[in-house]
Motif scaffolding. Structure first.
Motif, short mmCIF file in Angstrom:
data_model
loop_
_atom_site.label_atom_id
_atom_site.label_comp_id
_atom_site.label_asym_id
_atom_site.label_seq_id
_atom_site.Cartn_x
_atom_site.Cartn_y
_atom_site.Cartn_z
N THR A 49 0.80 -1.22 0.00
CA THR A 49 0.00 0.00 0.00
C THR A 49 0.83 1.27 0.00
O THR A 49 0.27 2.36 -0.03
N VAL A 50 2.14 1.16 0.04
CA VAL A 50 2.97 2.35 0.13
C VAL A 50 3.54 2.67 -1.26
O VAL A 50 4.13 1.83 -1.90
N SER A 51 3.34 3.92 -1.68
CA SER A 51 3.91 4.35 -2.96
C SER A 51 5.24 5.07 -2.71
O SER A 51 5.52 5.48 -1.59
N LYS A 52 6.01 5.26 -3.78
CA LYS A 52 7.31 5.90 -3.60
C LYS A 52 7.18 7.37 -3.19
O LYS A 52 8.05 7.92 -2.55
N GLU A 53 6.05 8.00 -3.53
CA GLU A 53 5.84 9.39 -3.13
C GLU A 53 5.63 9.51 -1.62
O GLU A 53 5.96 10.51 -1.00
N GLU A 54 5.05 8.45 -1.04
CA GLU A 54 4.81 8.44 0.41
C GLU A 54 6.08 8.12 1.19
O GLU A 54 6.11 8.27 2.40
N CYS A 55 7.13 7.71 0.50
CA CYS A 55 8.37 7.31 1.15
C CYS A 55 9.40 8.43 1.09
O CYS A 55 10.58 8.19 0.83
N ASP A 56 8.98 9.62 1.33
CA ASP A 56 9.89 10.77 1.32
C ASP A 56 10.67 10.76 2.62
O ASP A 56 10.09 10.89 3.70
N PRO A 57 12.01 10.63 2.57
CA PRO A 57 12.81 10.56 3.79
C PRO A 57 12.85 11.88 4.55
O PRO A 57 13.27 11.92 5.70
N ARG A 58 12.40 12.96 3.95
CA ARG A 58 12.38 14.25 4.65
C ARG A 58 11.26 14.29 5.69
O ARG A 58 11.27 15.11 6.59
N VAL A 59 10.28 13.41 5.54
CA VAL A 59 9.14 13.35 6.46
C VAL A 59 9.18 11.99 7.15
O VAL A 59 9.40 10.96 6.50
N ASP A 60 8.94 11.96 8.44
CA ASP A 60 8.95 10.69 9.17
C ASP A 60 7.62 9.98 8.92
O ASP A 60 6.58 10.40 9.42
N PRO A 61 7.63 8.90 8.14
CA PRO A 61 6.38 8.25 7.78
C PRO A 61 5.84 7.30 8.86
O PRO A 61 4.74 6.80 8.74
N GLY A 62 6.59 7.01 9.88
CA GLY A 62 6.13 6.07 10.90
C GLY A 62 6.73 4.68 10.67
O GLY A 62 7.22 4.37 9.59
N PHE A 63 6.65 3.86 11.69
CA PHE A 63 7.31 2.55 11.65
C PHE A 63 6.78 1.67 10.53
O PHE A 63 7.54 1.12 9.73
N PHE A 64 5.45 1.52 10.44
CA PHE A 64 4.89 0.59 9.45
C PHE A 64 5.09 1.11 8.02
O PHE A 64 5.34 0.33 7.12
N ASN A 65 4.97 2.41 7.85
CA ASN A 65 5.22 2.95 6.51
C ASN A 65 6.69 2.79 6.13
O ASN A 65 6.99 2.51 4.97
#
Length: 166
Positions: A20-36
Motif C-alpha cells: 500500500t505504500v507508494s514511492k511518493e509516500e516514502c519521502d525521507p524528509r518526512v517521518d512516515p512512521g514505523f509501518f510505513n
C-alpha cells in the motif's frame, strides 16, 4: 502457536504495508512512521526513489554538458566577430591615413583643386559615418557603408590622378 500467530501477523502487516505504500509516500524528509518505513523498505520504494534521483542528476549533467558546449561555441563565435571587427578597424585606419596624405597633397594645390577638396571632405564624412556606426549595427549596414567609402575613395583617387597630371 502464539509465536506463530505473532509471526504471521507481522508478516501480514509487512505484506500489507509493502503493497500500500507508494514511492511518493516514502519521502525521507518526512517521518512516515514505523509501518510505513517498513512498507517503503519492503516495497522497494526507497530504492526506486534513489534510482529516480540518480536519473534526474544524470539528465541534469547531460543538460549542463550541452549548455557548456553551447557556451564554448558562442565564445568561439564571439572571438571571430571581434577578430573581424579588429580587421575592419585596421582597414579603416589605413583608409584614414590615405585620406590624410591625400588631403595634405591637395592642400598644397588648394586653389586649383577646390572640387577635389569637396570630395575629400565628403570622403571624410563618409569615413566618420562608418567609424561612428554602433558596434551592434548589422554586418550588411557596415558593408554598405564601407563600400560607399571605398567608392568615394576610388573616385577621389581618380580625380586626383586626373588633376595632378601635367
Amino acid at each position: 502457536m502464539k509465536l506463530l500467530k505473532t509471526i504471521s501477523f507481522v508478516a501480514l502487516a509487512t505484506l500489507i504495508c509493502g503493497c500500500t505504500v507508494s514511492k511518493e509516500e516514502c519521502d525521507p524528509r518526512v517521518d512516515p512512521g514505523f509501518f510505513n518505513k517498513l512498507g517503503c523498505t519492503v516495497s522497494g520504494s526507497y530504492s526506486q526513489r534513489v534510482e529516480d534521483k540518480k536519473e534526474h542528476v544524470a539528465k541534469l549533467r547531460e543538460e549542463l554538458h550541452a549548455l557548456s558546449q553551447e557556451t564554448a561555441a558562442l565564445n568561439d563565435e564571439d572571438a571571430l566577430i571581434n577578430e573581424d571587427r579588429a580587421s575592419a578597424q585596421r582597414r579603416l585606419d589605413r583608409i584614414n591615413a590615405e585620406l590624410l596624405k591625400l588631403e595634405q597633397k591637395v592642400a598644397v594645390k588648394a586653389g586649383q583643386h577646390s572640387a577635389l577638396m569637396k570630395q575629400v571632405a565628403s570622403a571624410k564624412d563618409q569615413l566618420k559615418t562608418v567609424q561612428t556606426l554602433p558596434q551592434n549595427a548589422s554586418i550588411i549596414e557596415k558593408q554598405v557603408q564601407k563600400q560607399k567609402l571605398e567608392a568615394e575613395l576610388d573616385e577621389l583617387l581618380q580625380a586626383q590622378t586626373a588633376a595632378l597630371e601635367p
